[in-house]
Scaffold this motif. Sequence first.
Motif, PDB file in Angstrom:
ATOM      1  N   MET A  30       0.590  -0.705  -0.130  1.00 48.80           N
ATOM      2  CA  MET A  30      -0.192   0.428  -0.065  1.00 48.80           C
ATOM      3  C   MET A  30       0.442   0.861  -0.080  1.00 48.80           C
ATOM      4  N   PHE A  31       0.591   2.049  -1.666  1.00 49.87           N
ATOM      5  CA  PHE A  31       1.867   3.248  -0.648  1.00 49.87           C
ATOM      6  C   PHE A  31       0.840   4.320  -0.222  1.00 49.87           C
ATOM      7  N   ASN A  32       2.171   4.729   0.705  1.00 47.55           N
ATOM      8  CA  ASN A  32       1.709   6.109   1.431  1.00 47.55           C
ATOM      9  C   ASN A  32       3.416   6.321   1.958  1.00 47.55           C
ATOM     10  N   SER A  33       3.406   7.359   2.440  1.00 46.86           N
ATOM     11  CA  SER A  33       4.524   8.117   3.431  1.00 46.86           C
ATOM     12  C   SER A  33       5.241   6.809   3.762  1.00 46.86           C
ATOM     13  N   GLU A  34       4.478   6.474   4.556  1.00 42.24           N
ATOM     14  CA  GLU A  34       5.777   5.511   5.307  1.00 42.24           C
ATOM     15  C   GLU A  34       5.923   4.169   3.948  1.00 42.24           C
ATOM     16  N   THR A  35       5.548   4.026   3.555  1.00 43.36           N
ATOM     17  CA  THR A  35       5.971   3.174   2.692  1.00 43.36           C
ATOM     18  C   THR A  35       7.101   3.173   1.670  1.00 43.36           C
ATOM     19  N   SER A  36       6.700   4.622   1.351  1.00 45.65           N
ATOM     20  CA  SER A  36       6.971   4.580  -0.203  1.00 45.65           C
ATOM     21  C   SER A  36       8.849   4.532   0.039  1.00 45.65           C
ATOM     22  N   LYS A  37       9.541   5.118   0.940  1.00 48.26           N
ATOM     23  CA  LYS A  37      10.979   5.078   0.866  1.00 48.26           C
ATOM     24  C   LYS A  37      11.387   3.711   1.030  1.00 48.26           C
ATOM     25  N   THR A  38      11.193   3.378   2.408  1.00 51.42           N
ATOM     26  CA  THR A  38      11.638   1.694   3.236  1.00 51.42           C
ATOM     27  C   THR A  38      11.053   0.390   2.067  1.00 51.42           C
ATOM     28  N   GLU A  39       9.574   0.307   1.247  1.00 51.27           N
ATOM     29  CA  GLU A  39       9.935  -0.660   0.540  1.00 51.27           C
ATOM     30  C   GLU A  39       9.590  -0.685  -0.684  1.00 51.27           C
ATOM     31  N   ILE A  40       9.446   0.202  -1.067  1.00 51.23           N
ATOM     32  CA  ILE A  40       9.003   0.910  -2.622  1.00 51.23           C
ATOM     33  C   ILE A  40      10.368   1.386  -3.324  1.00 51.23           C
ATOM     34  N   PHE A  41      11.469   2.652  -3.029  1.00 55.50           N
ATOM     35  CA  PHE A  41      12.768   2.883  -3.373  1.00 55.50           C
ATOM     36  C   PHE A  41      13.612   2.565  -3.111  1.00 55.50           C
ATOM     37  N   ASP A  42      14.035   2.235  -1.878  1.00 56.67           N
ATOM     38  CA  ASP A  42      14.732   1.584  -1.799  1.00 56.67           C
ATOM     39  C   ASP A  42      14.829  -0.149  -1.648  1.00 56.67           C
ATOM     40  N   ASN A  43      13.652  -0.519  -2.204  1.00 51.67           N
ATOM     41  CA  ASN A  43      13.876  -1.662  -3.099  1.00 51.67           C
ATOM     42  C   ASN A  43      14.320  -2.428  -3.583  1.00 51.67           C
ATOM     43  N   PRO A  44      15.269  -3.737  -3.792  1.00 51.59           N
ATOM     44  CA  PRO A  44      16.124  -3.905  -4.578  1.00 51.59           C
ATOM     45  C   PRO A  44      15.777  -4.506  -5.883  1.00 51.59           C
ATOM     46  N   ILE A  45      13.624  -4.693  -5.889  1.00 54.82           N
ATOM     47  CA  ILE A  45      12.969  -5.153  -6.853  1.00 54.82           C
ATOM     48  C   ILE A  45      12.726  -3.663  -7.416  1.00 54.82           C
ATOM     49  N   LYS A  46      13.397  -3.211  -8.715  1.00 51.74           N
ATOM     50  CA  LYS A  46      12.929  -1.618  -8.846  1.00 51.74           C
ATOM     51  C   LYS A  46      11.507  -1.961 -10.535  1.00 51.74           C
ATOM     52  N   LYS A  47      10.912  -3.116 -10.983  1.00 47.25           N
ATOM     53  CA  LYS A  47      10.072  -3.324 -11.769  1.00 47.25           C
ATOM     54  C   LYS A  47       8.410  -3.517 -10.983  1.00 47.25           C
ATOM     55  N   GLN A  48       7.646  -2.743 -10.987  1.00 52.30           N
ATOM     56  CA  GLN A  48       6.581  -2.207  -9.925  1.00 52.30           C
ATOM     57  C   GLN A  48       5.415  -2.646 -11.259  1.00 52.30           C
ATOM     58  N   ALA A  49       4.315  -2.918 -10.835  1.00 51.94           N
ATOM     59  CA  ALA A  49       3.080  -3.226 -11.177  1.00 51.94           C
ATOM     60  C   ALA A  49       1.927  -2.021 -10.292  1.00 51.94           C
ATOM     61  N   LEU A  50       2.025  -0.891 -10.966  1.00 52.24           N
ATOM     62  CA  LEU A  50       1.309  -0.433  -9.842  1.00 52.24           C
ATOM     63  C   LEU A  50      -0.279   0.714 -10.195  1.00 52.24           C
ATOM     64  N   PHE A  51      -1.082   0.170  -9.207  1.00 47.72           N
ATOM     65  CA  PHE A  51      -2.032   0.243  -9.446  1.00 47.72           C
ATOM     66  C   PHE A  51      -3.389   1.337  -9.202  1.00 47.72           C
ATOM     67  N   PHE A  52      -4.012   1.677  -9.508  1.00 49.26           N
ATOM     68  CA  PHE A  52      -4.948   2.731  -8.305  1.00 49.26           C
ATOM     69  C   PHE A  52      -6.631   2.254  -8.287  1.00 49.26           C
ATOM     70  N   THR A  53      -7.249   1.745  -7.242  1.00 54.34           N
ATOM     71  CA  THR A  53      -8.373   2.155  -7.013  1.00 54.34           C
ATOM     72  C   THR A  53      -8.805   2.959  -6.223  1.00 54.34           C
ATOM     73  N   ASP A  54     -10.333   2.634  -5.634  1.00 49.90           N
ATOM     74  CA  ASP A  54     -10.918   3.663  -4.823  1.00 49.90           C
ATOM     75  C   ASP A  54     -11.763   2.381  -3.805  1.00 49.90           C
ATOM     76  N   GLU A  55     -11.219   2.586  -3.019  1.00 46.04           N
ATOM     77  CA  GLU A  55     -11.611   1.221  -2.166  1.00 46.04           C
ATOM     78  C   GLU A  55     -13.798   1.510  -1.741  1.00 46.04           C
ATOM     79  N   THR A  56     -13.977   2.624  -2.043  1.00 47.05           N
ATOM     80  CA  THR A  56     -15.426   3.145  -2.022  1.00 47.05           C
ATOM     81  C   THR A  56     -16.100   2.241  -3.131  1.00 47.05           C
ATOM     82  N   GLN A  57     -15.283   2.378  -3.945  1.00 50.52           N
ATOM     83  CA  GLN A  57     -16.122   1.072  -5.346  1.00 50.52           C
ATOM     84  C   GLN A  57     -16.689   0.226  -5.457  1.00 50.52           C
ATOM     85  N   SER A  58     -16.736  -0.184  -6.309  1.00 51.07           N
ATOM     86  CA  SER A  58     -17.277  -1.859  -6.732  1.00 51.07           C
ATOM     87  C   SER A  58     -16.885  -2.333  -7.212  1.00 51.07           C
TER      88      SER A  58
END
Length: 146
Positions: A30-58
């Motif tokens: 889950m992208f947020n200010s806490e995960t962005s650096k440690t789990e995403i940008f500092d991660n050795p895996i550089k390929k990402q499937a990034l998706f957007f959803t609205d949890e209020t929608q079906s």
Amino acid sequence: MNPLLTLSLCALVLILGIQAEDVAPSKIIMFNSETSKTEIFDNPIKKQALFFTDETQSHHDPTMRMFEAMAEEFAGVLLVIRIPFSETEYVKHFHVDEASLPALFAIDMTEGMKKIPYGGDVQDVEVTHGFVSAFANQKLVGKNEL
């Protein structure tokens, strides 16, 4: 894991309506200010499937189930990251609007940031899986880049 098996599992999960809480802890970041650096940008895996959803929608629950199966299949090859529609800065950066949800991008961070938007219906499990699989297997690099 065999891609055909993963595709079958994605379809089965959607058909049975299995809820996210019915399965093991999520491998989706889950992208947020806490995960962005440690789990995403500092991660050795550089390929990402990034998706957007609205949890209020079906579309949210079936999309999450589909990407959960893909996160399992492509673990160690690419990160599967969800950006909530409420993250307006990133929604604007990727030019996502409510009508385009759910939205998917293949991101390659090996040299800068290459963004490859998925132009199809994210809820089409087979085609979406093909797009992510092609990207994970380096058959999509550089096509239709933003």
